[in-house]
Design a protein around this motif. Sequence first.
Motif: not given
Length: 210
Positions: A135-164
């Motif tokens: 279950v935790l692995a699934r939520f982690h994977d989902m968090e990364q999908v959300v982080a990438r979407a946020i990063a694309e919206r804000t123009g930041e690298p997906p691995e940076s602090d704000r989207p993560q």
Amino acid sequence: MTEDRREEERMGLRERKKMATRRALREAAVRLALEHGLENVTVEDVAADVGVSTRTFFNYFGTKEEALLGELPGTLDEEATREFAAGGPTGDFTDDLIGLLIAFLLDTEDLPRQREEMRLRKLLMDREPQLVPGVLARFHDMEQVVARAIAERTGEPPESDRPQLAAVTAMAVMRHTMRQLRYSEGEDAARIRARVRTAFRVLGEVYAPR
């Protein structure tokens, strides 16, 4: 009625039957595991309980554990994710993120049924803690999908602090809100959205500079 219309209705019926079979297999897997223990339940047992073949089971789930873990979290709708990443649908970051996560995590058309599924799944996790890492692995994977979407919206690298951090806290807010929901008949999508919005506001107040 045109032939195209008939085909659409036939496709709709097939999809509903597939969804019903998937749900029945998932519910049977959880119920049998709670009744007999995880190690004493096989894929064959689950399929037989629903009245389908083992082959049919594997059309829906790759393993017994996959059926047990169910649909939470599932998969973000690709079109909705693209719309969010592009700045929509409203242009307000928090509202758009809330809408995306609610559509992903909650079945607003049948909240009482989802509440019961969540109750049984929690009971299963308590009894069978070996399922928790999945279950935790699934939520982690989902968090990364959300982080990438946020990063694309804000123009930041997906691995940076704000989207993560935004993704992690957003998922935490959603899990907290889901635990607080009464799932009554009056608990509709608008009220849930308001609850999540309030939770984000409270979180902002907690960490706001004084």
